[in-house]
Design an enzyme around this catalytic site. Structure first.
Site, mmCIF file in Angstrom:
data_model
loop_
_atom_site.group_PDB
_atom_site.id
_atom_site.type_symbol
_atom_site.label_atom_id
_atom_site.label_comp_id
_atom_site.label_asym_id
_atom_site.label_seq_id
_atom_site.Cartn_x
_atom_site.Cartn_y
_atom_site.Cartn_z
ATOM 1 N N VAL A 152 34.770 16.620 58.707
ATOM 2 C CA VAL A 152 35.058 15.721 57.582
ATOM 3 C C VAL A 152 36.317 16.141 56.846
ATOM 4 C CG1 VAL A 152 34.201 14.874 55.357
ATOM 5 C CG2 VAL A 152 32.655 15.040 57.316
ATOM 6 N N GLU A 153 36.509 17.443 56.662
ATOM 7 C CA GLU A 153 37.657 17.932 55.903
ATOM 8 C C GLU A 153 38.983 17.648 56.601
ATOM 9 O OE1 GLU A 153 38.043 19.223 53.001
ATOM 10 O OE2 GLU A 153 36.053 19.841 52.353
ATOM 11 N N SER A 154 39.062 17.900 57.901
ATOM 12 C CA SER A 154 40.365 17.857 58.575
ATOM 13 C C SER A 154 40.342 17.255 59.973
ATOM 14 C CB SER A 154 40.918 19.281 58.688
ATOM 15 O OG SER A 154 40.095 20.056 59.560
ATOM 16 N N TYR A 203 31.758 12.244 50.217
ATOM 17 C CA TYR A 203 31.957 13.464 50.999
ATOM 18 C C TYR A 203 30.623 14.065 51.432
ATOM 19 C CZ TYR A 203 33.152 18.337 51.965
ATOM 20 O OH TYR A 203 33.278 19.583 52.552
ATOM 21 N N ILE A 248 31.428 20.236 58.264
ATOM 22 C CA ILE A 248 32.372 20.325 57.152
ATOM 23 C C ILE A 248 33.804 20.190 57.664
ATOM 24 C CG2 ILE A 248 33.351 21.883 55.411
ATOM 25 C CD1 ILE A 248 30.501 23.016 55.040
#
Length: 204
Positions: free
Chosen positions: A99-101, A186, A96
């Site tokens: 992918v997020e940051s 996502y 997570i």
């Protein structure tokens, strides 16, 4: 010249609804674009898009797998700590964040989500995160929230991921992963990273 604004984000009063709500994009009559998580019912505003919350794309630009893994290592003790505390697979938490940051603790998305796990300011406050750019606070809050989404959706990883990105209300309304390109992409990206991070012995 085009103008882009982030409208004041109105969040719900419980963490179950506000970490990652639908993002609406409006065009004002003068061409200005507005990003917001609530409807704008005013003359001169035209809805042109509805998506899940975007990740911090700029933080991942030009980051190759070697750099990504190098960034990740400094946060693994914290990921392990809170993954164990909230009973979430640490490989999934790692995916997570990737992918997020891309493991950029100072990342900010175009709608104002902050830090490693991209917490919206209102939700960060509700989760007891006083500084979303503090890696330990951010990871604790993000893993806490994701664990709630897992419980809410019967430990269905895909639905929990969709809820993390587009909000649990969107998952409820659509009876599954919302038909938003942002959210569907996502979920696929996180699951692909998850497969890379899972121990080989646990892969299907």
């Amino acid at each position: 010249m085009k103008k882009w604004f982030i409208a004041s984000l109105i969040v719900a009063t419980t963490p179950g609804h506000c970490l990652a709500s639908d993002i609406y994009i409006y065009r004002e009559s003068d061409g200005t674009k507005w990003f917001t998580d609530h409807h704008i019912n005013r003359d001169g505003f035209t809805l042109i898009g509805r998506h899940g919350r975007p990740t911090a794309v700029a933080s991942c630009r030009g980051v190759n797998p070697t750099v990504l893994e190098s960034r990740a290592q400094q946060y693994m003790p914290t990921i392990t700590r809170y993954a164990d505390q909230f009973r979430v697979d640490q490989a999934l938490v790692k995916a997570i964040i990737a992918v997020e940051s891309c493991f950029d603790a100072s990342a900010v998305s175009r709608v104002g989500a902050q830090g490693l796990m991209q917490l919206m300011p209102g939700t960060a406050q509700e989760l007891g995160v006083s500084n979303a750019f503090n890696p330990q606070e951010n990871i604790r809050g993000g893993v806490d929230y994701f664990s709630r989404m897992l419980r809410r959706f019967g430990n269905d990883t895909k639905l929990a991921l969709a809820a993390y990105n587009a909000g649990p209300g969107a998952v409820d309304r659509h009876g599954g992963i919302p038909p938003y390109r942002e959210t569907q992409g996502y979920v696929q990206k996180v699951l692909a990273q998850y497969e890379r991070y899972r121990p080989i012995s646990l892969r299907d």
